[in-house]
Design a protein around this motif. Sequence first.
Motif, PDB file in Angstrom:
ATOM      1  N   MET A   1       0.430  -1.342  -0.060  1.00 25.13           N
ATOM      2  CA  MET A   1       0.083   0.173   0.303  1.00 25.13           C
ATOM      3  C   MET A   1       0.635   0.870   0.047  1.00 25.13           C
ATOM      4  O   MET A   1       2.186   1.162   0.154  1.00 25.13           O
ATOM      5  CB  MET A   1      -0.720   0.082   1.662  1.00 25.13           C
ATOM      6  N   GLY A   2       0.161   2.476  -0.604  1.00 24.07           N
ATOM      7  CA  GLY A   2       0.496   3.616  -0.622  1.00 24.07           C
ATOM      8  C   GLY A   2       0.443   4.748  -1.541  1.00 24.07           C
ATOM      9  O   GLY A   2      -0.676   4.038  -2.375  1.00 24.07           O
ATOM     10  N   VAL A   3       0.372   5.851  -1.936  1.00 25.07           N
ATOM     11  CA  VAL A   3       0.152   6.612  -2.778  1.00 25.07           C
ATOM     12  C   VAL A   3       0.421   6.038  -3.960  1.00 25.07           C
ATOM     13  O   VAL A   3       1.485   5.772  -4.016  1.00 25.07           O
ATOM     14  CB  VAL A   3       0.691   7.986  -2.579  1.00 25.07           C
TER      15      VAL A   3
ATOM     16  N   LEU B   1       7.684  -3.119  -6.541  1.00 25.88           N
ATOM     17  CA  LEU B   1       8.301  -3.401  -5.322  1.00 25.88           C
ATOM     18  C   LEU B   1       7.919  -5.047  -5.720  1.00 25.88           C
ATOM     19  O   LEU B   1       7.388  -6.334  -5.411  1.00 25.88           O
ATOM     20  CB  LEU B   1       7.581  -3.413  -3.545  1.00 25.88           C
ATOM     21  N   GLY B   2       5.958  -5.332  -5.570  1.00 25.38           N
ATOM     22  CA  GLY B   2       4.921  -6.355  -5.670  1.00 25.38           C
ATOM     23  C   GLY B   2       5.930  -7.377  -7.044  1.00 25.38           C
ATOM     24  O   GLY B   2       5.478  -8.780  -6.823  1.00 25.38           O
ATOM     25  N   THR B   3       5.827  -6.989  -8.204  1.00 22.04           N
ATOM     26  CA  THR B   3       6.818  -7.710  -9.226  1.00 22.04           C
ATOM     27  C   THR B   3       8.096  -8.495  -8.639  1.00 22.04           C
ATOM     28  O   THR B   3       8.280  -9.797  -9.018  1.00 22.04           O
ATOM     29  CB  THR B   3       7.094  -6.690 -10.420  1.00 22.04           C
TER      30      THR B   3
ATOM     31  N   GLY C   1       8.027 -16.486  -5.857  1.00 15.91           N
ATOM     32  CA  GLY C   1       7.142 -17.804  -6.284  1.00 15.91           C
ATOM     33  C   GLY C   1       6.221 -17.285  -6.142  1.00 15.91           C
ATOM     34  O   GLY C   1       4.588 -18.033  -5.906  1.00 15.91           O
ATOM     35  N   TRP C   2       4.989 -16.368  -4.994  1.00 11.88           N
ATOM     36  CA  TRP C   2       4.100 -16.117  -5.087  1.00 11.88           C
ATOM     37  C   TRP C   2       3.169 -15.574  -6.188  1.00 11.88           C
ATOM     38  O   TRP C   2       3.764 -14.555  -6.637  1.00 11.88           O
ATOM     39  CB  TRP C   2       3.922 -15.562  -3.373  1.00 11.88           C
ATOM     40  N   PRO C   3       1.858 -15.353  -6.108  1.00 14.37           N
ATOM     41  CA  PRO C   3       1.122 -14.913  -7.130  1.00 14.37           C
ATOM     42  C   PRO C   3       1.545 -13.110  -7.089  1.00 14.37           C
ATOM     43  O   PRO C   3       0.894 -12.594  -5.431  1.00 14.37           O
ATOM     44  CB  PRO C   3      -0.034 -15.556  -7.258  1.00 14.37           C
ATOM     45  N   PHE C   4       0.765 -12.422  -7.859  1.00 16.03           N
ATOM     46  CA  PHE C   4       1.320 -10.664  -7.683  1.00 16.03           C
ATOM     47  C   PHE C   4      -0.492  -9.950  -8.537  1.00 16.03           C
ATOM     48  O   PHE C   4      -0.750 -10.658 -10.271  1.00 16.03           O
ATOM     49  CB  PHE C   4       2.314 -10.207  -8.169  1.00 16.03           C
TER      50      PHE C   4
ATOM     51  N   LEU D   1       0.563 -11.710  -2.895  1.00 10.90           N
ATOM     52  CA  LEU D   1       1.074  -9.833  -3.079  1.00 10.90           C
ATOM     53  C   LEU D   1      -0.451  -9.446  -4.089  1.00 10.90           C
ATOM     54  O   LEU D   1      -0.438  -9.220  -4.746  1.00 10.90           O
ATOM     55  CB  LEU D   1       2.206  -9.602  -3.306  1.00 10.90           C
ATOM     56  N   VAL D   2      -0.655  -8.353  -2.904  1.00 12.19           N
ATOM     57  CA  VAL D   2      -1.581  -7.766  -3.664  1.00 12.19           C
ATOM     58  C   VAL D   2      -1.109  -6.067  -3.986  1.00 12.19           C
ATOM     59  O   VAL D   2      -1.110  -5.666  -2.474  1.00 12.19           O
ATOM     60  CB  VAL D   2      -3.387  -7.712  -3.027  1.00 12.19           C
ATOM     61  N   ALA D   3      -1.647  -5.333  -4.954  1.00 13.96           N
ATOM     62  CA  ALA D   3      -0.924  -4.130  -4.976  1.00 13.96           C
ATOM     63  C   ALA D   3      -2.018  -3.013  -4.732  1.00 13.96           C
ATOM     64  O   ALA D   3      -3.394  -3.254  -5.716  1.00 13.96           O
ATOM     65  CB  ALA D   3      -0.519  -3.444  -6.051  1.00 13.96           C
ATOM     66  N   CYS D   4      -1.939  -2.616  -4.012  1.00 11.75           N
ATOM     67  CA  CYS D   4      -4.029  -0.883  -3.879  1.00 11.75           C
ATOM     68  C   CYS D   4      -2.868  -0.265  -2.706  1.00 11.75           C
ATOM     69  O   CYS D   4      -2.839  -0.536  -1.867  1.00 11.75           O
ATOM     70  CB  CYS D   4      -4.963  -1.838  -2.574  1.00 11.75           C
TER      71      CYS D   4
END
Length: 195
Positions: A18-20, A28-30, A37-40, A88-91
């Motif tokens: 998370m973050g602006v 970072l997620g990629t 080896g986790w899904p993003f 991993l989830v980017a939001c």
Amino acid sequence: MHILGFCTCPDRMIYIIMGVSGSGKSSLGTFLSEKLGWPFYEGDNFHPQENIKKMACGEPLTDQDRFPWLLRLHEVIERERCSGSDALVACSALKRLYRQILLHGSTAVAPNICPHHISPSSPEVFFLYLHGDYDLIHQRMVARQGHYMKVDLLRSQFDILEPPSDEENVLTLDIRRSLGEMVLEVEKHIESLKL
């Protein structure tokens, strides 16, 4: 086992990055996805088309704009949790309420539910908060190519930002550090949770 409608699987972890806008969530997620080896799941890909159009026109999103998007991401998080997967989830997750929706779905905004009765955290979900000052992130956004989010909207994101508290299962990462250094910090965090 289910708690508050959640599947619990203590050996699995979900990190919500998370973050602006412009803080480096996608990078970072990629990187973490390749390393662990986790899904993003890139949160931007779950926005309704109307939201993308608004942001592309330099118009800040309202809470009402964001709620359907956050609920879609909640479904992704729940699916991964119930399947026993790490993910991993980017939001951006700028407000505490938004983070509650990611964790608890529509329960977090139900009119008959007192916000104080909803847990601020969940056993397997952790927030990676990418922390940086306005000037640094503004410079990064000016240099960024091909993203629909207008640089002018950065101030509105800082205006509504409610940094997560310790009770929200958060690891704060300083974006002045290199990507490699931040990844090492996350790996140490994972190891500490397995002890």
